[in-house]
Write a protein that holds these residues in place. Structure first.
Motif, PDB file in Angstrom:
ATOM      1  N   ARG A 306       0.926  -1.005  -0.124  1.00  0.00           N
ATOM      2  CA  ARG A 306       0.084  -0.458   0.376  1.00  0.00           C
ATOM      3  C   ARG A 306       1.057   1.543   0.319  1.00  0.00           C
ATOM      4  NH1 ARG A 306      -2.561  -3.631   3.661  1.00  0.00           N
ATOM      5  NH2 ARG A 306      -1.884  -2.182   5.692  1.00  0.00           N
ATOM      6  N   ASP A 309      -0.267   4.990  -0.454  1.00  0.00           N
ATOM      7  CA  ASP A 309      -1.487   5.567   0.679  1.00  0.00           C
ATOM      8  C   ASP A 309      -0.731   7.296   0.694  1.00  0.00           C
ATOM      9  OD1 ASP A 309      -2.482   3.269   0.711  1.00  0.00           O
ATOM     10  OD2 ASP A 309      -2.197   3.097   2.879  1.00  0.00           O
ATOM     11  N   SER A 332      -2.240   0.388  -3.188  1.00  0.00           N
ATOM     12  CA  SER A 332      -2.922   0.033  -3.090  1.00  0.00           C
ATOM     13  C   SER A 332      -3.973  -0.321  -3.876  1.00  0.00           C
ATOM     14  CB  SER A 332      -3.516   1.421  -2.111  1.00  0.00           C
ATOM     15  OG  SER A 332      -2.980   1.393  -0.668  1.00  0.00           O
ATOM     16  N   ASP A 333      -5.541  -1.353  -3.198  1.00  0.00           N
ATOM     17  CA  ASP A 333      -5.844  -1.842  -4.535  1.00  0.00           C
ATOM     18  C   ASP A 333      -6.927  -2.344  -3.950  1.00  0.00           C
ATOM     19  OD1 ASP A 333      -7.402  -2.438  -6.375  1.00  0.00           O
ATOM     20  OD2 ASP A 333      -6.084  -2.721  -8.104  1.00  0.00           O
ATOM     21  N   MET A 334      -8.746  -1.763  -4.337  1.00  0.00           N
ATOM     22  CA  MET A 334      -9.500  -2.531  -3.447  1.00  0.00           C
ATOM     23  C   MET A 334      -9.546  -3.980  -3.901  1.00  0.00           C
ATOM     24  SD  MET A 334     -10.994  -0.823  -1.221  1.00  0.00           S
ATOM     25  CE  MET A 334     -12.273  -1.342  -0.763  1.00  0.00           C
ATOM     26  N   ALA A 335      -9.048  -3.977  -5.372  1.00  0.00           N
ATOM     27  CA  ALA A 335      -9.363  -5.577  -6.077  1.00  0.00           C
ATOM     28  C   ALA A 335      -9.204  -6.330  -4.940  1.00  0.00           C
ATOM     29  CB  ALA A 335      -9.039  -5.547  -6.962  1.00  0.00           C
ATOM     30  N   ALA A 337      -8.746  -7.458  -1.796  1.00  0.00           N
ATOM     31  CA  ALA A 337      -9.222  -8.002  -1.001  1.00  0.00           C
ATOM     32  C   ALA A 337     -10.444  -8.641  -1.354  1.00  0.00           C
ATOM     33  CB  ALA A 337      -9.228  -6.686   0.004  1.00  0.00           C
ATOM     34  N   SER A 338     -11.445  -8.067  -2.029  1.00  0.00           N
ATOM     35  CA  SER A 338     -11.977  -8.784  -3.297  1.00  0.00           C
ATOM     36  C   SER A 338     -11.703  -9.987  -3.816  1.00  0.00           C
ATOM     37  CB  SER A 338     -12.372  -7.810  -4.314  1.00  0.00           C
ATOM     38  OG  SER A 338     -13.962  -8.166  -4.921  1.00  0.00           O
ATOM     39  N   ASN A 341     -11.102 -12.304  -0.965  1.00  0.00           N
ATOM     40  CA  ASN A 341     -12.765 -13.084  -0.352  1.00  0.00           C
ATOM     41  C   ASN A 341     -13.265 -14.087  -1.629  1.00  0.00           C
ATOM     42  OD1 ASN A 341     -12.069 -11.588   1.433  1.00  0.00           O
ATOM     43  ND2 ASN A 341     -13.384  -9.313   0.594  1.00  0.00           N
ATOM     44  N   SER A 353      -2.780  -5.711 -13.026  1.00  0.00           N
ATOM     45  CA  SER A 353      -3.589  -4.564 -12.252  1.00  0.00           C
ATOM     46  C   SER A 353      -1.901  -4.344 -11.899  1.00  0.00           C
ATOM     47  CB  SER A 353      -3.710  -5.176 -11.104  1.00  0.00           C
ATOM     48  OG  SER A 353      -3.705  -6.142 -10.959  1.00  0.00           O
TER      49      SER A 353
END
Length: 390
Positions: A306, A309, A332-335, A337-338, A341, A353
Motif C-alpha cells: 500500500r 497511501d 493500494s487496490d480494493m481488488a 481484498a475482493s 474474498n 492490475s
C-alpha cells in the motif's frame, strides 16, 4: 521422477501415493507438454485411465523423439484386445489395469531402471534443492500472508515449476482460507517425526491448490503451536526444498523459534512493511535483530505494501530510516481484498492490475529468471480439492 496425467483428483491422489517421492501430477496432455519441455530428468509418464486412448498414443509418439529414454505407462479401466493393440502400435511398453497397484509399481520401477541404465541414478531436484523464500513482518496487518500467497502463485505461473507454501503462522495461519481450501491435514500431524520425516510421509500432509502448487497448512487450533518443535520446522523445510523448485514460507509476526529455524534455511527474505510509523519502527528493530543474529544478511528484500497511501511518510523516508532499499512498492487496490474474498488472489483474479504486475516483477527478481508477466489464464483442474498428495 514420475509424472502422472490425470484430471480426477481422487484417482490422482490414490495413484500418486504409489509412485516415487517427488511424483508430479498434471491435469491433461497440454500441461504435460509444458512440464516435460524443461524436465529432462523425468523417467516415466503415467497416463491415467481418463486420458483418451488417442491422446495417449500421441503423447507416446512425441516422447519417442523428445524424451526417448522416458518410459510410458498406460492405465485403463478395462484391458481389452483393442487397448493392447493400440498401445503396441503407439509404442507404449506397459499397460496396467486401474487398481492394479503391484502392476503399476512394477511398470514404473522398470522404467526407472531403464532410465538409470542410460543416465545414472534418478534424483529429485538436484543439488541442495529448490529456493526457500520467507515472507516476514514484525507487525500484523501489513498484508504479509496476501503477499506470500500471491508471490507463490506468481512463481507458479511457470507451469514447469513446483511451488509449495508453508504456513508457519502456527497459531493464526490464514494461507488455506486465503486460497479457500479446507485441508484434511496440517503440519502438527508431523509432530514426533522430527528425525524420521521423509517426503513420502510429508506429502500426505500437503493440500493441492493447483497443478503445481501445494500448501502445508498451519494447525487449526491455536494452542497446537506449542507442540511443534523448531527441529520439526527445519526438517520440513529441508525435506520440501528437495522436491519443489520454490518453497514460500509465511511466518508469524515475531522471532519465535520456528521462525528462526525458517530463517536459517532461507535463501531469500521478503520483508513487508507499510507507510506508518509503528510498522517502520518495528521493522527497524527487526532488521537490527537480524543483523545481530547474522541471518539472511545478503538477500533481504524490503517490500512496501500500500505504498501510495498518503499518510505523511514516503518511500524515501522509509529507506532513510531503515537504511535498506525498497525493491518493490505495491500500490493500494480494493481488488486485493475482493479477489481474496472470492478465492482468486489478485495475481489470478486481476492479472493485469498494477498490484499483480508488481508482485510478478518481485517474483522474477527472487526466482532469478524470467517469469510470465501475465497470468496464463489456466485454472488447475485439481484446485480446491481437499485431497492431498504431491
Amino acid at each position: 521422477m514420475p509424472v502422472l496425467v490425470e484430471q480426477d483428483s481422487k484417482q490422482a491422489a490414490a495413484m500418486t501415493a504409489l509412485l516415487a517421492d517427488g511424483a508430479h501430477v498434471v491435469a491433461g496432455t497440454d500441461q504435460l507438454a509444458a512440464w516435460m519441455q524443461s524436465r529432462p530428468d523425468e523417467y516415466v509418464v503415467v497416463l491415467g485411465p481418463d486420458v483418451p486412448l488417442r491422446q495417449a498414443a500421441e503423447v507416446a509418439d512425441k516422447l519417442r523423439t523428445t524424451h526417448p529414454s522416458a518410459g510410458v505407462v498406460l492405465i485403463r479401466h478395462e484391458l481389452t484386445t483393442s487397448v493392447f493393440e493400440s498401445a503396441m502400435s503407439a509404442g507404449i511398453p506397459s499397460v496396467v489395469a486401474a487398481g492394479d497397484t503391484a502392476g503399476l509399481r512394477s511398470a514404473v520401477d522398470r522404467a526407472r531402471q531403464t532410465w538409470e541404465a542410460i543416465h545414472g541414478p534418478a534424483t529429485s531436484i538436484g543439488g541442495t534443492g529448490g529456493k526457500v523464500i520467507t515472507v516476514f513482518s514484525p507487525k500484523g496487518g501489513v498484508g504479509k500472508t496476501t503477499m506470500a500467497v500471491n508471490l507463490a502463485l506468481a512463481l507458479a505461473s511457470d507451469p514447469a515449476k513446483r511451488v509449495c507454501i508453508i504456513d508457519l503462522d502456527l497459531a493464526f495461519g490464514d494461507v488455506a482460507i486465503t486460497l479457500q481450501l479446507i485441508p484434511e491435514h496440517t503440519i502438527d500431524e508431523a509432530v514426533g517425526s522430527e528425525t524420521t520425516l521423509d517426503f513420502s510421509l510429508l506429502r500426505q500432509l500437503l493440500t493441492r491448490h493447483a497443478d503445481n502448487v501445494m500448501i502445508l497448512a498451519a494447525p487449526t487450533i491455536p494452542d497446537a503451536r506449542d507442540r511443534i518443535p523448531a527441529s520439526l520446522v527445519r526438517r520440513v523445510v529441508t525435506t520440501l526444498r528437495k522436491h519443489f523448485d520454490f518453497v514460500v514460507i509465511d511466518t508469524s509476526p515475531g522471532f519465535d523459534e520456528p521462525v528462526l529455524q525458517a530463517f536459517d534455511e532461507t535463501d531469500e527474505l521478503v520483508l513487508v512493511a507499510t507507510l506508518d510509523v509503528p510498522t517502520v519502527k518495528n521493522m527497524k528493530m527487526a532488521l537490527e535483530t537480524l543483523d545481530l543474529l547474522d541471518l539472511v544478511k545478503e538477500n533481504r528484500h524490503l517490500v512496501l505494501n500500500r505504498a501510495d497511501d498518503e499518510v505523511g511518510l514516503s518511500v524515501h523516508n522509509v529507506e532513510t530510516i531503515l537504511k535498506q532499499s525498497v525493491v518493490a512498492a505495491i500500490p493500494s487496490d480494493m481488488a486485493v481484498a475482493s479477489s481474496t474474498n472470492h478465492g482468486r488472489p489478485i495475481v489470478l483474479g486481476h492479472p493485469d492490475s498494477p498490484v499483480s504486475q508488481s508482485i510478478r516483477q518481485l517474483a522474477a527478481r527472487l526466482a532469478g529468471s524470467e517469469l510470465p508477466t501475465k497470468s496464463s489464464g489456466r485454472r488447475g483442474l485439481l484446485r480446491r480439492h481437499k485431497r492431498n498428495g504431491a
